[in-house]
Enzyme design. Structure first.
Site, mmCIF file in Angstrom:
data_model
loop_
_atom_site.group_PDB
_atom_site.id
_atom_site.type_symbol
_atom_site.label_atom_id
_atom_site.label_comp_id
_atom_site.label_asym_id
_atom_site.label_seq_id
_atom_site.Cartn_x
_atom_site.Cartn_y
_atom_site.Cartn_z
ATOM 1 N N GLY A 50 1.126 -1.648 0.032
ATOM 2 C CA GLY A 50 0.165 -0.408 -0.203
ATOM 3 C C GLY A 50 1.036 1.399 -0.124
ATOM 4 N N GLU A 51 2.116 1.422 0.790
ATOM 5 C CA GLU A 51 2.706 2.446 1.129
ATOM 6 C C GLU A 51 3.578 2.261 -0.590
ATOM 7 O OE1 GLU A 51 1.691 0.887 4.923
ATOM 8 O OE2 GLU A 51 3.038 0.300 3.245
ATOM 9 N N SER A 52 3.985 0.840 -0.963
ATOM 10 C CA SER A 52 4.790 1.621 -2.479
ATOM 11 C C SER A 52 3.865 1.765 -3.415
ATOM 12 C CB SER A 52 5.059 0.616 -2.733
ATOM 13 O OG SER A 52 6.291 -0.205 -1.712
ATOM 14 N N ALA A 110 3.254 6.185 -2.585
ATOM 15 C CA ALA A 110 4.578 6.694 -2.994
ATOM 16 C C ALA A 110 4.376 7.115 -4.484
ATOM 17 C CB ALA A 110 5.397 5.926 -2.014
#
Length: 254
Positions: free
Chosen positions: A59-61, A64
């Site tokens: 999710g963070e990837s 980002a």
């Protein structure tokens, strides 16, 4: 608990870390690979002197990605090292930037002073950007010792998480004070960071980076084609995404 005690407990807990990796590898064999990277050994060849971005998992990837692409455009001369902690995050990073030679990738080493030093010796970033709330005291302290600014992007902090951090004020306060920027999603979360020890001038409310994602027009076209195949142009389509063990059966039953 201060950082010295935290570090000592981390070293003592390494056998448990190894057991946890082994247990995870039974379900996801990728956890048994690239273990050296988790201690900053056997890392791929890195071009030093760029920007380091850490996104813990999938999710963070994804969140980002627009920021990383903007950094690539703004700083065309710099390499960007993207780290994560999970095999699925690693797969997503490599898929997102498969055609970008300036993107370097490895796992983030565990938060041990020796591993953090080796990692920074290899990468030598000019700036560190951490996604959301993946805060590691030793990594941040080693950056501060080297004069590397650390920014927390798309930062979030629930009341529950803030209470948890607050229980370790001697560890949390100095760590947050060493950071250079908190780009926080809401004012309520900004206030929680300030109360925990972040310097007021470093905290800014910027909203959620996830609203900056753009949808590929081809994806919309494929969705329209699928609706046609399903004869579903006039009725809603329900999607169960990111399911966990046991939930698929519940969805199918519904």
């Amino acid at each position: 608990m201060n950082r010295t005690l935290y570090t000592a407990l981390f070293y003592l807990g390494l056998p448990l870390v190894a057991i946890r990796l082994w247990l995870r590898s039974r379900k996801a064999p990728a956890y048994a690979k690239r273990i050296g990277e988790r201690f900053s050994y056997g890392m791929p060849t890195m071009k030093p002197g760029g920007i380091w971005v850490h996104a813990v998992s999938v999710g963070e990837s994804i969140a980002a990605a627009p920021m990383i692409r903007a950094l690539l455009q703004r700083y065309p001369q710099l390499p960007i090292t993207v780290t994560c902690m999970t095999p699925t995050g690693s797969e997503r990073i490599q898929a997102l930037f498969a055609n970008e030679p300036r993107i370097q990738h490895c796992y983030l080493p565990y938060d041990l002073p020796c591993a953090a030093r080796r990692f920074l010796d290899r990468v030598q970033p000019k700036l560190a950007v951490i996604m959301e709330t993946e805060l590691w005291p030793n990594h941040i302290h080693q950056c501060a010792k080297r004069g590397i600014p650390v920014a927390l992007a798309n930062a979030r902090l629930s009341e529950r998480s803030a209470r948890g951090y607050g229980r370790f004020a001697k560890l949390t306060g100095p760590m947050l004070a060493e950071m250079s920027l908190f780009a926080v999603q809401t004012e309520a979360e900004a206030q929680r960071f300030r109360e925990l020890g972040a310097r007021a001038q470093t905290v800014e409310v910027t909203g959620s980076i996830k609203f900056d994602l753009t949808i590929d027009p081809q994806l919309l076209q494929r969705a329209t084609e699928l609706r046609g195949q399903w004869q579903a142009q006039e009725r809603p389509v329900w999607i169960a995404a990111s399911t966990h063990d046991g939930e698929d059966e519940v969805v199918l039953a519904a």
